[in-house]
Design a protein around this motif. Structure first.
Motif, PDB file in Angstrom:
ATOM      1  N   LYS A   1       0.837  -1.218   0.000  1.00 12.68           N
ATOM      2  CA  LYS A   1       0.000   0.000   0.000  1.00 12.68           C
ATOM      3  C   LYS A   1       0.866   1.260   0.000  1.00 12.68           C
ATOM      4  O   LYS A   1       0.453   2.298  -0.500  1.00 12.68           O
ATOM      5  N   LYS A   2       2.070   1.183   0.580  1.00  7.81           N
ATOM      6  CA  LYS A   2       2.897   2.387   0.703  1.00  7.81           C
ATOM      7  C   LYS A   2       3.834   2.607  -0.486  1.00  7.81           C
ATOM      8  O   LYS A   2       4.344   3.706  -0.680  1.00  7.81           O
ATOM      9  N   CYS A   3       4.066   1.571  -1.299  1.00  5.66           N
ATOM     10  CA  CYS A   3       5.030   1.723  -2.394  1.00  5.66           C
ATOM     11  C   CYS A   3       4.542   2.783  -3.389  1.00  5.66           C
ATOM     12  O   CYS A   3       3.467   2.637  -3.971  1.00  5.66           O
ATOM     13  N   PRO A   4       5.320   3.860  -3.608  1.00  7.14           N
ATOM     14  CA  PRO A   4       4.828   4.943  -4.469  1.00  7.14           C
ATOM     15  C   PRO A   4       4.798   4.585  -5.945  1.00  7.14           C
ATOM     16  O   PRO A   4       4.147   5.273  -6.727  1.00  7.14           O
ATOM     17  N   THR A   5       5.498   3.500  -6.355  1.00  7.87           N
ATOM     18  CA  THR A   5       5.526   3.172  -7.786  1.00  7.87           C
ATOM     19  C   THR A   5       4.808   1.853  -8.105  1.00  7.87           C
ATOM     20  O   THR A   5       4.893   1.357  -9.227  1.00  7.87           O
ATOM     21  N   GLY A   6       4.138   1.285  -7.117  1.00  6.52           N
ATOM     22  CA  GLY A   6       3.410   0.032  -7.347  1.00  6.52           C
ATOM     23  C   GLY A   6       4.334  -1.145  -7.598  1.00  6.52           C
ATOM     24  O   GLY A   6       3.972  -2.119  -8.276  1.00  6.52           O
ATOM     25  N   ALA A   7       5.555  -1.083  -7.045  1.00 10.75           N
ATOM     26  CA  ALA A   7       6.537  -2.135  -7.329  1.00 10.75           C
ATOM     27  C   ALA A   7       6.387  -3.365  -6.429  1.00 10.75           C
ATOM     28  O   ALA A   7       6.991  -4.398  -6.708  1.00 10.75           O
ATOM     29  N   ARG A   8       5.636  -3.237  -5.340  1.00 15.83           N
ATOM     30  CA  ARG A   8       5.473  -4.391  -4.439  1.00 15.83           C
ATOM     31  C   ARG A   8       4.151  -5.082  -4.768  1.00 15.83           C
ATOM     32  O   ARG A   8       3.108  -4.431  -4.900  1.00 15.83           O
ATOM     33  N   LYS A   9       4.186  -6.383  -4.862  1.00 15.86           N
ATOM     34  CA  LYS A   9       2.948  -7.115  -5.143  1.00 15.86           C
ATOM     35  C   LYS A   9       3.073  -8.572  -4.704  1.00 15.86           C
ATOM     36  O   LYS A   9       4.187  -9.074  -4.469  1.00 15.86           O
ATOM     37  N   TRP A  10       1.903  -9.216  -4.587  1.00 11.60           N
ATOM     38  CA  TRP A  10       1.887 -10.647  -4.290  1.00 11.60           C
ATOM     39  C   TRP A  10       2.032 -11.437  -5.573  1.00 11.60           C
ATOM     40  O   TRP A  10       1.395 -11.113  -6.574  1.00 11.60           O
ATOM     41  N   GLU A  11       2.856 -12.461  -5.502  1.00  7.58           N
ATOM     42  CA  GLU A  11       2.890 -13.452  -6.583  1.00  7.58           C
ATOM     43  C   GLU A  11       2.766 -14.787  -5.885  1.00  7.58           C
ATOM     44  O   GLU A  11       3.760 -15.465  -5.623  1.00  7.58           O
ATOM     45  N   ASN A  12       1.550 -15.116  -5.474  1.00  9.92           N
ATOM     46  CA  ASN A  12       1.362 -16.281  -4.613  1.00  9.92           C
ATOM     47  C   ASN A  12      -0.012 -16.885  -4.903  1.00  9.92           C
ATOM     48  O   ASN A  12      -1.030 -16.170  -4.848  1.00  9.92           O
ATOM     49  N   ALA A  13      -0.047 -18.164  -5.180  1.00  9.13           N
ATOM     50  CA  ALA A  13      -1.300 -18.813  -5.599  1.00  9.13           C
ATOM     51  C   ALA A  13      -2.358 -18.757  -4.500  1.00  9.13           C
ATOM     52  O   ALA A  13      -3.554 -18.574  -4.772  1.00  9.13           O
ATOM     53  N   TRP A  14      -1.915 -18.906  -3.233  1.00 11.04           N
ATOM     54  CA  TRP A  14      -2.884 -18.900  -2.139  1.00 11.04           C
ATOM     55  C   TRP A  14      -3.532 -17.517  -1.995  1.00 11.04           C
ATOM     56  O   TRP A  14      -4.747 -17.390  -1.823  1.00 11.04           O
ATOM     57  N   ILE A  15      -2.710 -16.448  -2.086  1.00 12.85           N
ATOM     58  CA  ILE A  15      -3.256 -15.081  -2.006  1.00 12.85           C
ATOM     59  C   ILE A  15      -4.223 -14.854  -3.179  1.00 12.85           C
ATOM     60  O   ILE A  15      -5.287 -14.258  -3.014  1.00 12.85           O
ATOM     61  N   ASP A  16      -3.872 -15.332  -4.365  1.00 15.73           N
ATOM     62  CA  ASP A  16      -4.762 -15.185  -5.534  1.00 15.73           C
ATOM     63  C   ASP A  16      -6.123 -15.816  -5.254  1.00 15.73           C
ATOM     64  O   ASP A  16      -7.170 -15.255  -5.587  1.00 15.73           O
ATOM     65  N   GLN A  17      -6.068 -16.984  -4.629  1.00 21.77           N
ATOM     66  CA  GLN A  17      -7.305 -17.715  -4.307  1.00 21.77           C
ATOM     67  C   GLN A  17      -8.147 -16.938  -3.278  1.00 21.77           C
ATOM     68  O   GLN A  17      -9.363 -16.825  -3.428  1.00 21.77           O
ATOM     69  N   VAL A  18      -7.468 -16.392  -2.254  1.00 25.99           N
ATOM     70  CA  VAL A  18      -8.167 -15.607  -1.225  1.00 25.99           C
ATOM     71  C   VAL A  18      -8.828 -14.394  -1.876  1.00 25.99           C
ATOM     72  O   VAL A  18     -10.001 -14.086  -1.645  1.00 25.99           O
ATOM     73  N   ARG A  19      -8.078 -13.713  -2.738  1.00 24.18           N
ATOM     74  CA  ARG A  19      -8.613 -12.518  -3.419  1.00 24.18           C
ATOM     75  C   ARG A  19      -9.839 -12.866  -4.255  1.00 24.18           C
ATOM     76  O   ARG A  19     -10.836 -12.139  -4.251  1.00 24.18           O
ATOM     77  N   LYS A  20      -9.762 -13.995  -4.952  1.00 27.00           N
ATOM     78  CA  LYS A  20     -10.879 -14.409  -5.808  1.00 27.00           C
ATOM     79  C   LYS A  20     -12.116 -14.651  -4.946  1.00 27.00           C
ATOM     80  O   LYS A  20     -13.214 -14.191  -5.262  1.00 27.00           O
TER      81      LYS A  20
END
Ligand SMILES: Cc1cc2nc3c(=O)[nH]c(=O)nc-3n(C[C@H](O)[C@H](O)[C@H](O)COP(=O)(O)O)c2cc1C
Length: 266
Positions: free
Chosen positions: A231-250
């Motif tokens: 949330k704090k990264c000013p350039t959007g460079a931090r992100k999840w690349e994780n199948a479990w997080i993808d599933q939770v988001r879905k």
């Protein structure tokens, strides 16, 4: 009872809990508000001692239907002295389940006297452009509800002459609390082409899991998945690349889009 000094105490990696707790304090409108932010890594070892203010507002995010375990560890460094406390949990529009009950019980164990409780909604930590869960919350309506809650607490306190006149606080939730399931270690990644090595992520991380030199390194075993760095990264460079997080988001996207409203217990 008149309340002249209030201490908001909060753990808030993505700052929604902090906003709510401070607004409740402003609604009570005391002469003095001096807070304790339990979010920086230093709060893990800092000794806060006993709080003798007239009222403490304790706020934590909900993680998996419970109080964030990292918040619990830090809260345990604080003691109440029969100090009245308002307990507040902030959740991402799914559910707060047993978190408010757990926070009430922890506050009691630490020597506070819970007199009011609230469950408010904040933008879900995992919210992103494809799974927009409670985006922008707390919004103006939530902040107004937090202010009114503060006013109601002030009214309740002004009606009693001692704390013993206030009945025990009842909040929803079950005991034993929902079982906390440990997940495999994981952490957000850095997209190097977007990263400017500004170290905002380092400052945002409550557990000092991130270091920056020629590139950004994250210790997965230290990450509590709070998403503060994303949330704090000013350039959007931090992100999840994780199948479990993808599933939770879905799942969140399919099941938690309908707006929930703050609930208060007085
Ligand atoms: C690990 C983790 C677990 C979460 N579990 C829940 C949950 O059970 N229910 C819910 O509605 N939101 C959940 N959330 C969302 C947060 O409670 C919500 O985004 C909150 O506003 C974050 O508070 P903060 O801004 O003070 O960090 C979770 C977030 C994280 C990072």
């Amino acid at each position: 009872m008149d309340i002249r000094s209030i201490k908001p105490v909060f753990f808030s990696p993505t700052e929604t809990t902090a906003k709510i707790v401070i607004k409740i304090a402003q609604g009570i409108n005391p002469d003095i508000i001096t807070g304790i932010n339990l979010t920086p890594p230093g709060a893990r070892s800092q000794d806060f001692g006993q709080l003798n203010d007239e009222l403490t507002i304790i706020g934590t995010p909900v993680y998996a239907g419970r109080v964030s375990p990292e918040a619990v560890r830090r809260l345990r460094r604080i003691k109440g002295n029969n100090t009245p406390a308002v307990v507040v949990v902030v959740y991402g529009n799914r559910d707060f389940e047993d978190a408010l009950l757990e926070l009430r019980d922890i506050a009691t164990e630490l020597g506070f006297r819970p007199i009011a409780g609230g469950a408010f909604i904040g933008e879900h930590s995992y919210s992103n452009e494809t799974a927009q869960i409670a985006v922008g919350r707390p919004d103006d309506q939530d902040m107004e509800a937090a202010k009114r809650f503060g006013e109601a607490i002030k009214g309740k306190m002004s009606e009693v002459s001692t704390l013993d006149d206030i009945p025990a606080l009842h909040v929803p939730g079950n005991f034993p609390y929902k079982k906390w399931v440990e997940r495999d270690a994981m952490a957000p990644v850095t997209v190097e082409s977007l990263c400017t090595l500004c170290a905002e992520c380092v400052a945002a991380c409550p557990t000092a899991a991130i270091t920056v030199a020629d590139s950004v390194a994250t210790a997965e075993n230290e990450c509590i998945r709070c998403c503060g760095c994303i949330k704090k990264c000013p350039t959007g460079a931090r992100k999840w690349e994780n199948a479990w997080i993808d599933q939770v988001r879905k799942w969140l996207n399919e099941n938690c889009r309908q707006r929930k409203e703050p609930q208060i217990y007085l």
